[in-house]
Design a protein around this motif. Sequence first.
Motif: not given
Length: 253
Positions: A109-127
Amino acid sequence: MTELPLVLLHAFPLDARMWNAVREPLASHLRVITPDQRGLGRSPLPESDREPSLEDAARDVVVLLDRLELDRVVLGGCSMGGYLAMAVLRLAPERVGGLVLVDTKAAPDTPEAAQSRLDVAERVGREGTGTWLAEANLPNLLAESTRTRRPELVETVREIIESQPPAGISWTALALRTRPDSLALLRESRVPTLVIVGEEDPITPVEAASEMAEAVDGATLVVLPEAGHLTPLEDPAGVVEAILSWYPATHEK
């Protein structure tokens, strides 16, 4: 000569149902195994304090091979399944008699893609997964022509995504963001390799597929026209033909 069994590993954020259209045509010629990966589909997510890692998912595959008493297999994977196939090759190369890399890439993953995956994991945790995960992924998973002409396939992919357990989605997203570069691994590999890619794949484009094919001595590259990132769903006949035309006949060890 005995054909090695073919194990097919699915893409993210889907499960083994993505192989439905190719499973039966392939199974008339080969033994085909299509497991759900940990936390997705019907596969449970083991309790663990370890950081999510594809290496643990690769161990799951090796455990499956042990349980099925399979010393060596041809290992195929689409997108994330390709990343996982390469992780198994790194972990247990003696178990891999061939590779089928479908709409995937060797690069991390590029840094941007890695951040996007982290965002997905966090949003799934919330919603949870809700409808947003499918909506966010469908434009990149399927070619524009597929989305326009085949609404039934769009709905099939949407249903598979929306049925995934949130915990499994989160674990997998975090595991994917830390995967290593596998290009050197492929260069050192001596196993027969088939690379398949959709001509309109925006996630792992033809250039990425060509890079993998060039890294492996004697690899075969097949580009499927009018298909995007999910070629086993968009052009199952093309995928089946590519695999059966290439499939290496080898003695099981």
